[in-house]
Write a protein that holds these residues in place. Structure first.
Motif, PDB file in Angstrom:
ATOM      1  N   ASP A 195      51.298   4.518  43.060  1.00 40.57           N
ATOM      2  CA  ASP A 195      51.842   4.029  42.232  1.00 40.57           C
ATOM      3  C   ASP A 195      51.564   3.081  40.997  1.00 40.57           C
ATOM      4  O   ASP A 195      50.805   3.626  40.311  1.00 40.57           O
ATOM      5  CB  ASP A 195      52.565   2.777  43.257  1.00 40.57           C
ATOM      6  N   THR A 196      52.098   2.686  39.946  1.00 40.25           N
ATOM      7  CA  THR A 196      52.212   2.353  39.090  1.00 40.25           C
ATOM      8  C   THR A 196      51.227   1.089  38.432  1.00 40.25           C
ATOM      9  O   THR A 196      50.152   1.252  37.728  1.00 40.25           O
ATOM     10  CB  THR A 196      53.496   1.326  38.238  1.00 40.25           C
ATOM     11  N   THR A 197      50.401   0.344  39.761  1.00 42.31           N
ATOM     12  CA  THR A 197      48.859   0.234  39.787  1.00 42.31           C
ATOM     13  C   THR A 197      47.909   1.488  40.483  1.00 42.31           C
ATOM     14  O   THR A 197      46.870   0.035  40.653  1.00 42.31           O
ATOM     15  CB  THR A 197      49.294  -1.102  40.611  1.00 42.31           C
ATOM     16  N   GLY A 198      47.810   2.086  40.882  1.00 38.19           N
ATOM     17  CA  GLY A 198      46.902   3.173  41.042  1.00 38.19           C
ATOM     18  C   GLY A 198      46.064   2.727  42.742  1.00 38.19           C
ATOM     19  O   GLY A 198      45.457   3.298  43.158  1.00 38.19           O
ATOM     20  N   VAL A 199      47.455   2.037  43.203  1.00 40.25           N
ATOM     21  CA  VAL A 199      47.445   2.122  44.717  1.00 40.25           C
ATOM     22  C   VAL A 199      48.049   3.154  45.460  1.00 40.25           C
ATOM     23  O   VAL A 199      49.312   3.779  44.777  1.00 40.25           O
ATOM     24  CB  VAL A 199      47.916   0.676  45.152  1.00 40.25           C
ATOM     25  N   PRO A 200      47.671   3.986  46.678  1.00 35.96           N
ATOM     26  CA  PRO A 200      48.233   5.101  47.559  1.00 35.96           C
ATOM     27  C   PRO A 200      49.851   4.196  47.743  1.00 35.96           C
ATOM     28  O   PRO A 200      49.169   2.988  48.059  1.00 35.96           O
ATOM     29  CB  PRO A 200      47.028   5.253  48.273  1.00 35.96           C
ATOM     30  N   VAL A 201      50.665   5.233  48.002  1.00 29.79           N
ATOM     31  CA  VAL A 201      51.041   5.200  48.524  1.00 29.79           C
ATOM     32  C   VAL A 201      51.874   5.516  49.997  1.00 29.79           C
ATOM     33  O   VAL A 201      51.378   6.390  50.264  1.00 29.79           O
ATOM     34  CB  VAL A 201      52.776   6.320  47.718  1.00 29.79           C
ATOM     35  N   VAL A 202      51.947   5.127  50.963  1.00 29.01           N
ATOM     36  CA  VAL A 202      52.214   4.609  52.312  1.00 29.01           C
ATOM     37  C   VAL A 202      53.753   4.669  52.777  1.00 29.01           C
ATOM     38  O   VAL A 202      54.168   3.393  52.751  1.00 29.01           O
ATOM     39  CB  VAL A 202      51.238   3.158  52.819  1.00 29.01           C
ATOM     40  N   ARG A 203      53.994   5.402  53.631  1.00 34.76           N
ATOM     41  CA  ARG A 203      54.882   5.956  54.789  1.00 34.76           C
ATOM     42  C   ARG A 203      55.694   6.023  55.827  1.00 34.76           C
ATOM     43  O   ARG A 203      54.368   6.521  56.347  1.00 34.76           O
ATOM     44  CB  ARG A 203      56.226   7.124  53.528  1.00 34.76           C
ATOM     45  N   ASN A 204      55.573   5.111  56.807  1.00 34.99           N
ATOM     46  CA  ASN A 204      55.322   4.492  57.436  1.00 34.99           C
ATOM     47  C   ASN A 204      54.456   4.739  58.145  1.00 34.99           C
ATOM     48  O   ASN A 204      53.654   5.431  59.080  1.00 34.99           O
ATOM     49  CB  ASN A 204      55.260   5.972  58.917  1.00 34.99           C
ATOM     50  N   GLY A 205      53.009   3.664  57.937  1.00 38.75           N
ATOM     51  CA  GLY A 205      52.095   4.280  58.338  1.00 38.75           C
ATOM     52  C   GLY A 205      50.706   5.025  57.364  1.00 38.75           C
ATOM     53  O   GLY A 205      49.707   5.243  58.166  1.00 38.75           O
ATOM     54  N   ARG A 206      51.211   5.955  57.030  1.00 40.55           N
ATOM     55  CA  ARG A 206      50.880   7.428  56.363  1.00 40.55           C
ATOM     56  C   ARG A 206      50.790   7.531  54.988  1.00 40.55           C
ATOM     57  O   ARG A 206      52.096   6.968  54.421  1.00 40.55           O
ATOM     58  CB  ARG A 206      51.210   8.457  57.168  1.00 40.55           C
ATOM     59  N   TYR A 207      49.727   8.085  54.795  1.00 43.64           N
ATOM     60  CA  TYR A 207      49.490   8.281  52.721  1.00 43.64           C
ATOM     61  C   TYR A 207      50.654   9.176  52.541  1.00 43.64           C
ATOM     62  O   TYR A 207      50.820  10.079  53.660  1.00 43.64           O
ATOM     63  CB  TYR A 207      48.148   8.989  52.361  1.00 43.64           C
ATOM     64  N   VAL A 208      51.004   9.797  51.495  1.00 44.24           N
ATOM     65  CA  VAL A 208      52.525  10.473  50.835  1.00 44.24           C
ATOM     66  C   VAL A 208      50.907  11.305  50.738  1.00 44.24           C
ATOM     67  O   VAL A 208      50.703  11.063  49.204  1.00 44.24           O
ATOM     68  CB  VAL A 208      53.254   9.362  50.038  1.00 44.24           C
TER      69      VAL A 208
END
Length: 533
Positions: free
Chosen positions: A268-281
């Motif tokens: 994301d814009t802050t450099g944190v991995p995007v998580v969807r349903n408990g899993r990385y995108v």
């Protein structure tokens, strides 16, 4: 624990001699066809003995089938069940559970067989790794299955073996990462795996005083989480030198290349991995990064003791994965019982580990023990003729990462007269393989798991029986995740009312303790009816 786990991809010359024969080989020629579909309904109540909670009531409706097929061409065992729980009140939510096992071997032609197997069960997804999934809304369905041919033939003094296995594993859930203690982001989703093995060799005393076997193999797993890929190619030469009637020296040397790679997650814009349903995108446009590589000579030496066709002890020490490895097994097959103990060391993942457990199921008369209050598998399938398996370890602390997997596992089963006994226990350590030179997306460094299952069954008659199960599991998690202790026991009585109608009654207790959380102990009761077609 399957022999595959401690072999971890390497085909030893003693593998064929290690495999204990079935309790009565001639019994395989007996004709048997027993297929029993059934429908059931039961009432379950769950009350807290310690800790907060309400009294919960459920009505369970089940549909299932048990089947055993055995003749000269087919040997199959099936135990599958669908359970829907209707909850009474707002605190008791409706649930669906699919559970069961399948083990099938079809003899297509002389030396050629087609093997298939499967597993379905339920696990926790709220961070309480190893704890029971008893009537809890934070649960996941786990599926695993494989299919593939195997071939063996004798060309003069030479034995030729080959096999291929295609496997698929899936954890079907929507993990809420906002739940306190939830599974770490990046949990396992699904994977496809391929296992290819081949060997050719001769026994001691045929061509040479020592037996020699050349073998090679290739393993690959493609997981959806971060597009992970595992590849392991190896080849080796093994020797067996008898030094007495019951003892032989073992030695092997070869070459192995292992690569584990993955893509990066979307940030994301802050450099944190995007998580969807408990899993990385997964960022599909990112280059594939090498997470782990082993490319070197492998070797080991050991001893094989086989005082009879029923007993085998093997121990090995060698160098692999850049350090020393220690492996071994003790296998004993009695007339109406068997015992196995395995010390294993390898590089594994949840997908490959659960697939190895499913592939280790074989034989007939598998006793699949279920939780009478939910229909879940309790962790082990026992068989006095060999081929039973425990799944506790694989289902504890499910992760989407690869890891160095070491430990010990033991299993014992006995069927004598009206009594049936089963015992499974083990310890394992998972040391996660951490990417180097890039951001680390692995939560925790090393997990440990201890488990034990015991079951006893007494048959008063063909239609009346009493079952008792005791279980315990302790999961020691890293990275500030809670350590979990789960334990419990239940007893069930089954009474035949007519040729097709039977009744059951069960009582049980289940406890769970997590770090910084109060112990929760629940009492359970069940009464039900089942109609078999």
């Amino acid at each position: 624990m399957s022999v595959r786990h401690w072999i971890s991809g390497t085909s030893f010359i003693a593998l064929a001699t290690m495999t204990m024969p079935a309790l009565a080989q001639s019994s395989r020629q007996d004709q048997r066809l027993n297929v029993v579909p059934y429908l059931g309904i039961d009432q379950v109540v769950m009350a807290p003995l310690k800790g907060d909670g309400d009294v919960l009531t459920y009505t369970n409706v089940t549909a299932g089938v048990t089947a055993e097929v055995r003749n000269r061409r087919v040997e199959a065992t099936i135990d599958a069940q669908y359970n829907h729980s209707f909850g009474w009140g707002s605190q008791a939510t409706d649930q669906d559970v699919i559970s069961g096992i399948l083990s099938t071997r079809v003899n297509v032609a002389r030396g050629l067989s087609l093997n298939a197997g499967g597993l379905a069960t339920r696990v926790r997804t709220d961070g309480l790794s190893g704890a029971t999934a008893l009537n809890d809304s934070f649960t996941s369905q786990v599926y695993a299955g494989y299919v593939g041919p195997s071939y063996t033939t004798q060309l003069g003094d030479f034995t030729v073996n080959g096999s291929y296995r295609l496997g698929y594993a899936r954890v079907e859930d929507d993990v809420n990462s906002d739940i306190p203690g939830a599974l770490p982001s990046g949990s396992f989703a699904d994977s496809w795996s391929h296992n290819l093995l081949g060997s050719v060799g001769f026994a001691p005393g045929t061509v040479l005083p020592a037996g020699l076997t050349a073998s090679a193999g290739y393993d690959r797993e493609d997981a959806s989480q971060l597009d992970q890929r595992f590849e392991d190619g190896w080849g080796r030469l093994d020797a067996t030198l008898p030094v007495s009637r019951t003892v032989a020296l073992l030695g092997g040397i070869g070459y192995e290349n292992i690569e584990i790679s993955q893509r990066s997650p979307v940030l994301d814009t802050t450099g944190v991995p995007v998580v969807r349903n408990g899993r990385y995108v997964t960022d599909k446009s990112s280059p594939r990064a090498l997470v782990y590589e082993f490319d070197d000579i492998i070797w080991d030496v050991g001893v094989l003791w086989r005082p009879s066709h029923r007993t085998s002890l093997q121990a090995r020490v060698g160098e692999r994965y850049g350090g020393m490895t220690y492996q071994g097994s003790f296998l004993w097959q009695g007339r109406d019982s068997n015992f196995s103990l395995v010390v294993f060391d390898g590089i594994d993942s949840f997908g490959r580990m659960i697939m190895g457990d499913v592939a280790a199921l074989s034989g007939s008369n598998l006793n699949v023990v279920r939780n009478p209050f939910t229909g879940d598998l309790t962790g082990c399938a026992f068989s006095a003729t060999g081929g039973g398996q425990c799944f506790n370890d694989a289902l504890s602390g499910i992760t989407g990462n690869n890891f160095r997997y070491r430990g010990v596992s033991a299993q014992y089963a006995l069927q004598r007269g009206p009594w049936g006994w089963g015992l499974g226990a083990g310890y394992s350590q998972r040391k996660f393989i951490t990417p180097q030179g890039q951001a680390v997306f692995i939560r925790g460094s090393r997990d440990e798991n201890w488990f034990g299952n015991a079951s006893a069954n007494y048959r008063f008659s063909d239609s009346d029986s009493l079952d008792t199960v005791v279980y315990v599991n302790y999961f020691d998690a890293s990275d500030a995740r809670p350590d979990i202790l789960n334990y419990g026991a239940f007893t069930s009585y089954f009474k035949g009312l007519s040729r097709r109608l039977s009744a059951s009654a069960s009582v049980g207790i289940d406890g769970a303790k997590a770090d910084d959380l109060d112990t929760v102990i629940s009492a359970m009761g069940q009464v039900g009816l089942r109609y078999s077609f």
